[in-house]
Design an enzyme around this catalytic site. Structure first.
Site, PDB file in Angstrom:
ATOM      1  N   GLY A  53       0.822  -1.194   0.000  1.00 35.75           N
ATOM      2  CA  GLY A  53       0.000   0.000   0.000  1.00 35.75           C
ATOM      3  C   GLY A  53       0.859   1.248   0.000  1.00 35.75           C
ATOM      4  O   GLY A  53       2.023   1.225  -0.415  1.00 35.75           O
ATOM      5  N   CYS A  54       0.296   2.354   0.456  1.00 40.02           N
ATOM      6  CA  CYS A  54       1.015   3.630   0.489  1.00 40.02           C
ATOM      7  C   CYS A  54       2.340   3.476   1.219  1.00 40.02           C
ATOM      8  O   CYS A  54       2.385   3.027   2.362  1.00 40.02           O
ATOM      9  CB  CYS A  54       0.154   4.687   1.170  1.00 40.02           C
ATOM     10  SG  CYS A  54       0.991   6.280   1.363  1.00 40.02           S
ATOM     11  N   PHE A  55       3.430   3.862   0.555  1.00 35.51           N
ATOM     12  CA  PHE A  55       4.742   3.594   1.137  1.00 35.51           C
ATOM     13  C   PHE A  55       5.113   4.494   2.306  1.00 35.51           C
ATOM     14  O   PHE A  55       6.082   4.230   3.010  1.00 35.51           O
ATOM     15  CB  PHE A  55       5.848   3.570   0.088  1.00 35.51           C
ATOM     16  CG  PHE A  55       5.990   4.761  -0.841  1.00 35.51           C
ATOM     17  CD1 PHE A  55       5.458   6.013  -0.553  1.00 35.51           C
ATOM     18  CD2 PHE A  55       6.702   4.614  -2.032  1.00 35.51           C
ATOM     19  CE1 PHE A  55       5.628   7.089  -1.416  1.00 35.51           C
ATOM     20  CE2 PHE A  55       6.881   5.690  -2.909  1.00 35.51           C
ATOM     21  CZ  PHE A  55       6.342   6.925  -2.592  1.00 35.51           C
ATOM     22  N   TRP A  56       4.348   5.551   2.563  1.00 30.73           N
ATOM     23  CA  TRP A  56       4.658   6.397   3.721  1.00 30.73           C
ATOM     24  C   TRP A  56       4.549   5.602   5.023  1.00 30.73           C
ATOM     25  O   TRP A  56       5.465   5.585   5.838  1.00 30.73           O
ATOM     26  CB  TRP A  56       3.713   7.591   3.772  1.00 30.73           C
ATOM     27  CG  TRP A  56       3.861   8.564   2.653  1.00 30.73           C
ATOM     28  CD1 TRP A  56       4.912   8.684   1.788  1.00 30.73           C
ATOM     29  CD2 TRP A  56       2.910   9.562   2.272  1.00 30.73           C
ATOM     30  NE1 TRP A  56       4.672   9.693   0.891  1.00 30.73           N
ATOM     31  CE2 TRP A  56       3.465  10.254   1.162  1.00 30.73           C
ATOM     32  CE3 TRP A  56       1.656   9.942   2.756  1.00 30.73           C
ATOM     33  CZ2 TRP A  56       2.792  11.309   0.539  1.00 30.73           C
ATOM     34  CZ3 TRP A  56       0.990  10.990   2.139  1.00 30.73           C
ATOM     35  CH2 TRP A  56       1.553  11.663   1.038  1.00 30.73           C
ATOM     36  N   ALA A  58       4.110   2.303   5.211  1.00 29.83           N
ATOM     37  CA  ALA A  58       4.807   1.022   5.093  1.00 29.83           C
ATOM     38  C   ALA A  58       6.264   1.144   5.519  1.00 29.83           C
ATOM     39  O   ALA A  58       6.798   0.269   6.214  1.00 29.83           O
ATOM     40  CB  ALA A  58       4.713   0.518   3.654  1.00 29.83           C
TER      41      ALA A  58
END
Length: 216
Positions: A53-56, A58
């Site tokens: 999902g959103c890498f922020w 993760a």
């Protein structure tokens, strides 16, 4: 001409992907949280790429794991070299948002990282994660060794049993070896939630415990 919406649920075919560029995006090569380099040879350390999902959010999941040397966010699994964030969000690169995890496998096992991966998102959602929709949010494990690949497949099968028992569908995680090229994302996205502690994090797990990595 295909619109951007055409690539929300399918990957671009050869010839449909954006051309990208030869030069890598500018990068400040110091991890904001631990001070280690984001890019390098990393001799004596292991590497893996995770998409969840959103890498922020993760990335934060993994920089908090003891034994992880460094993390970085980027784009992987697609066709466009050195893509930008806006290009990836168009769906026309084929990339997923990924986290590069560099770790000391004497201090943290790959099984423990897999457990963090599986429990931190819903791997049954296909081309989305929660409210974040598009091919760039697909679940992925990109392995750098055959042993990692074998372990990732075994962990998927073990976790599938737990998810099925809890009423979830089939895992859609893309598991590949060898790992594709990891293209570092723009500086603004690196360690984003350390720069913006109240920033967006759309990650949410299933609440189903993964049976691997408990004793590793």
């Amino acid at each position: 001409m295909l619109g951007i919406g055409a690539f929300k649920q399918r990957l671009p075919r050869p010839g449909e992907a954006l051309p990208g560029r030869e030069q890598a995006l500018p990068l400040h090569n110091t991890h904001l949280v631990n001070g280690h380099p984001l890019r390098g040879e990393f001799t004596g350390l292991a590497q893996v790429q995770f998409g969840l999902g959103c890498f922020w959010g993760a990335e934060r999941k993994f920089w908090n794991v003891p034994g992880v040397y460094t993390t970085a966010v980027g784009y992987a699994g697609g066709q466009t070299p050195n893509a930008t964030y806006s290009e990836v969000c168009s769906g026309q690169t084929g990339h997923t948002e990924a986290v590069l995890v560099v770790f000391d496998d004497h201090a943290v096992s790959f099984a423990q990282l897999l457990r963090t991966f599986w429990e931190s998102h819903d791997p049954t959602q296909g081309m989305q994660q929660g409210n974040d929709m598009g091919t760039q949010y697909r679940s992925a494990i990109y392995c750098t060794t055959q042993a990692q690949y074998d372990a990732a497949l075994a962990s998927r099968d073990a976790y599938q049993q737990q998810l099925t028992a809890a009423g979830y569908g089939e895992i859609t995680t893309e598991i590949r070896f060898p790992a594709p090229t990891f293209y570092y994302a723009e500086d603004d996205h690196q360690q984003y939630l350390a720069k913006h502690p109240n920033g967006y994090c759309g990650l949410g797990g299933t609440g189903v415990s993964c049976p691997i990595g408990l004793d590793a």
